[in-house]
Write an enzyme that holds these catalytic residues in place. Sequence first.
Site, PDB file in Angstrom:
ATOM      1  N   CYS A   1     -10.600   2.164  -1.295  1.00  0.00           N
ATOM      2  CA  CYS A   1      -9.639   2.287  -2.391  1.00  0.00           C
ATOM      3  C   CYS A   1      -8.384   2.910  -1.831  1.00  0.00           C
ATOM      4  O   CYS A   1      -8.441   3.731  -0.916  1.00  0.00           O
ATOM      5  CB  CYS A   1     -10.188   3.201  -3.481  1.00  0.00           C
ATOM      6  SG  CYS A   1     -11.633   2.538  -4.292  1.00  0.00           S
TER       7      CYS A   1
ATOM      8  N   GLU B   1     -10.563  -3.577   1.226  1.00  0.00           N
ATOM      9  CA  GLU B   1     -11.642  -4.128   0.417  1.00  0.00           C
ATOM     10  C   GLU B   1     -11.053  -4.918  -0.745  1.00  0.00           C
ATOM     11  O   GLU B   1     -10.002  -4.578  -1.283  1.00  0.00           O
ATOM     12  CB  GLU B   1     -12.516  -2.973  -0.089  1.00  0.00           C
ATOM     13  CG  GLU B   1     -13.799  -3.424  -0.760  1.00  0.00           C
ATOM     14  CD  GLU B   1     -14.661  -2.244  -1.197  1.00  0.00           C
ATOM     15  OE1 GLU B   1     -14.697  -1.238  -0.470  1.00  0.00           O
ATOM     16  OE2 GLU B   1     -15.292  -2.347  -2.258  1.00  0.00           O
TER      17      GLU B   1
END
Lengths: 515, 805
Positions: A371, A405
């Site tokens: 994140c 990601e």
Amino acid sequence: MAEVGEVTEGCRLPVLRRNQDNEDEWPLAEILSVKDISGRKLFYVHYIDFNKRLDEWVTHDRLDLKKIQFPKKEAKTPTKNGLPGSRPSSPEREVPASAPASGKTLPIPVQITLRFNLPKEREAVPGEPDQPLSSSSCVQPNHRTTKRKVEVVSPATPVPASTETTQASVFPQQNGSARRAVAAQPGRKRKSNCLGTDEDSQDSSDGIPSAPRMTGSLVSDRSHDDIITRMKNIECIELGRHRLKPWYFSPYPQELTTLPVLYLCEFCLKYVKSLKCLQRHLTKCDLRHPPGNEIYRKGTISFFEIDGRKNKSYSQNLCLLAKCFLDHKTLYYDTDPFLFYVMTEYDCKGFHIVGYFSKEKESTEDYNVACILTLPPYQRRGYGKLLIEFSYELSKVEGKTGTPEKPLSDLGLLSYRSYWSQTILEILMNLKSENGERPQITINEISEITSIKKEDVISTLQYLNLINYYKGQYILTLSEDIVDGHERAMLKRILRIDSKCLHFTPKDWSKRGKW
Amino acid sequence: MSKLSFRARALDAAKPLPIYRGKDMPDLNDCVSINRAVPQMPTGMEKEEESEHHLQRAISAQQVFREKKESMVIPVPEAESNVNYYNRLYKGEFKQPKQFIHIQPFNLDNEQPDYDMDSEDETLLNRLNRKMEIKPLQFEIMIDRLEKASSNQLVTLQEAKLLLNEDDYLIKAVYDYWVRKRKNCRGPSLIPQIKQEKRDGSTNNDPYVAFRRRTEKMQTRKNRKNDEASYEKMLKLRREFSRAITILEMIKRREKTKRELLHLTLEVVEKRYHLGDYGGEILNEVKLNRSDKEIITPATLHNGNHHKIQECKIKHPHHPSLKEEASDVRQKKKYPKKPKLESVITPQQPTTEPLPVISKSDIKQYDFHSSDEDDFPQIPSPVSEPEEENDPDGSCAFRRRVGCQYYAPRLDQTNYSCENSELAELDKLRHRHCLTTLTVPRRCIGFARRRIGRGGRVIMDRISTEHDPLLKQIDPEMLNSFSSSSQTVDFSSNFSRTNASNKHCENKLSLSEILSNIRSCRLQCFQPRLLNLQDSDSEECTSRKPGQTVNNKRVSAASVALLNTSKNGISVTGGITEEQFQTHQQQLVQMQRQQLAQLQQKQQSQHSSQQMHPKAQGTSTSDCMSKTLDSASAHFAASAVVSAPAPSRSEVTKEQNTTHNNINGVVQPSGTSKTLYSTNMALSSSPGISAVQLVRTVGHSTTNHLIPALCTSSPQTLPMNNSCLTNAVHLNNVSVVSPVNVHINTRTSAPSPTALKLATVAASMDRVPKVTPSSAISSITRENHEPERLGLNGIAETTVAMEVT
């Protein structure tokens, strides 16, 4: 013209919204929830084709009741009536799936009552068999045990899954492609299954609770998405000098979600309910920086590395805060397998958090960022790019290429594209020709130099429209406006990571037992 | 110009790409669109979100303008950065260190409470601060502890008191406030916490549950099996460790509670003493007033026995029924064996029991339940019932009778300085020491007082006086001529006579004077009688019973020692008939009464020191005792042992076949009121206690007579015992005295701490512990005196009777 009282969850209608140019617009919105505060009705609206972060509570005078569309019972209606793209699990799709299975009431105080509007006014869609509703018209919004994977393979699924297969997009470079393909169209799938009551009962009877995958930090499959998580639950967060308006749901303790302001300790990120509590907390909290090791410092910018296993409380607090601004972030599992790199800006009061990114200690998918977030007060000032640059610096030290990601958010995509473009262009423009020949470079070389994963290099080159096929081979073309644009952008990019200021030794986590 | 192949080759990442810039750029119109050759890379975004207006606008703006346009950015909810009280909130400055900040992970969790006071709490605090001082942090710690100790169930006030080390009033105030606040609280805790997952999986879809543990499927790539197995093991280890921690915590808490209880009991005893609440009336009154809750009444301290205790109220919280049941069982066992006279115990025990019955494990077990840190563990170990099968004392083990009463110490004992003659006389009455001579060895042992212990053993409490050296010279023969007369003296007349002789004893100086005193019956001298006297005596005894019960008050105030017969130590056989005991006891009572008075004055100094501290602790008394033992008893003991083998006076023996009619007594000097202490202390301070049967001081209301008895034996006496075995066979009278513990005391200056502890433990127990003190002690002694073990065992088998004279 409908009455205000008739406006229920699932209705769609134009809602007045002021855009950033201060102009009034009437985008189509969906009513997600209705609440009554001292006789005044408030409607939680999601503007269709706008990001969820702009969802808000509006009063009835902002609703255009003349153009109201009442929810359709049928699953496929939304895709057919040309209103795709809203978030899955809109109430009208949710109802049939969840209601039959759950006679249970939930312990959570339901301020949001979802009532299915019995479709008296709905236009019957030709060709669609009119499915009578089951008696239950009340929905427990957060009870959904439906797992999409189960739905797909479920032989009990009565509705042919024709629509979603065509719409499911495949991400070839992702190794979880099958899952993702399924996950990419959660709403549609649910729509197709909305009448399959047996599917849900099957789910509840087999008793196997669905749980998301254990790796990674983001969810793209929305199986755990429901009406609760679709709505912001915190009104305001006070963090240091800043007051932040959260963008998304975050699982702070439920009793704190009703507060007008949630107070956070600027340094340890502990959440308290009042200013008095914060005052008291600050007498006991002597942190003036993130509780980790400083691994980078240049000027006022520092980076701290925090182990999600060793410093659970800070990691969790950080995740809770980050969840307010990251839609796809999941807090389903603990923080153990992650490292957190917190970027701070120093002033006389201490090291203030600016942003952070998390990173799996061991990524099976070459992720170098899980994140990533720049806190809203610091956004659009180059900090995001600094965070990204730092993440690639770490990958360079590790000798690996990496990629963030997925899924990326809109802002994430823009930031990464911008970073990739600038980084790659910088390399291409600095290439000197050797012995009079045209400078050339392989994609692998670019990837190695920058630690940007090959696929990201290619996608960037494509996005910039640099790859062309000429005389039987691929060439890279740097047009004038590309070069000009890049040079202008680089002038604005003052904040850079200085690799000499990085003191970082990567650890081999695979040899350290489990995280 | 070559014809472009329609299908381009795939893009090869390893193949160099030439870079064309500016004017070098070929005409891109000649270029074939590569869209088919290089697959379009996905953005990595969710499809639905990709189509959002603002993103598309921003992307197209970027592509058109090659830079961001202010109006084309993606709008986000606003943030403000104008918290004006920031500087007041975050006080002080933080200087950036030169070095990179490096943090030690374990320095992080300081012991600060997680609870943060709110304004509501502040109001309470301000209110409380009018009455007492309480700091915000203190308050937060209290709430924090309460919160963390409560799960679904709130802690009770009792638990809260254990949890919080604060003033009771404060605890009550904060507790009540907390309970109220907790009830009004919407969250599950006053400390806001992230919802935890539940093991049953019911929270799998609860959006407010976060940070679930990744236990089910650990990501284990290599050695998957191995990893999972060891992970399981670690989990197990962790569970077990935490259980150990819990147990230790609980022990710690229990021990603390016990200490608290002890202090409270002490306080109660003290208060009662000052109030003169010897009958427990005030205590009862108080108890009745607060009978709404079950209160653990202060249990008897080992030195608190003078008070009447309502045993039935001393309920162990966990085993109230068990306890009562146990005592019932005891009584059933005990009383049928006592014929008419309850005071006389004729144990029917088998003479020898296998030694291993009491094992070290008993002791260890005991130690576990009651830790070493405690000075006076008084809580009986809860699981005593099964172990009592192994109780070496068997039916003779002491058990306090339900509802038994203890009598108040005489108030006048504190008035020693008072010259009031009446009081002085009373005092003297209580100190019933009389000049005593023994038949075997034939000598005078100075002033002593007798008691009868369990099993009829005669305990002699010696008292040291300044005349000891003098008295030692007295030959019993010298007294023979008038001994009989002294014994038959009627109690009442005796009474007056002792009073009369009081004045004389003060200035007794010479041997001849003493002798003349004795002759003129001004000074009583006890000598054992010949057996032919016993019949008449027993009649006399029974006839005088009413009078004795009157005396009994004082007798029991002086504390009757009960003897625990141990199976392994010395076996006591019922070789002596009740009548004999009765007779003898009678004598003792008389003699003591007479001699008491005379001794009184001499003992004052000694006694006052002890009596001034009615709740003196064992240790202090032990000091005092070892002194007296050393000085007074040592001589006696030595001489007794030495003279034992000497041919005794021929005695008429009815039970010649009973070779084990030994009731060995140790004569111990002691103030009457201090008998209790002294006996205990003599026991506990001596490592040779094994030999000494543990005397548990107790007020036994059924004991009508004062029978001093202390059974003793020791390794040291063994040779002697053996040698005089033949002699002993002939002796059936109440026998003396192998003053072992005296020996031991003189030998070992420092009492064995374990023995001391165990003895005190035992003495302070309300109920028979599963390891009876005597057994515990004897096993300890066995450890201490490993070489002497054989000797000890031998004693058990060949205990020898000796005669008291």
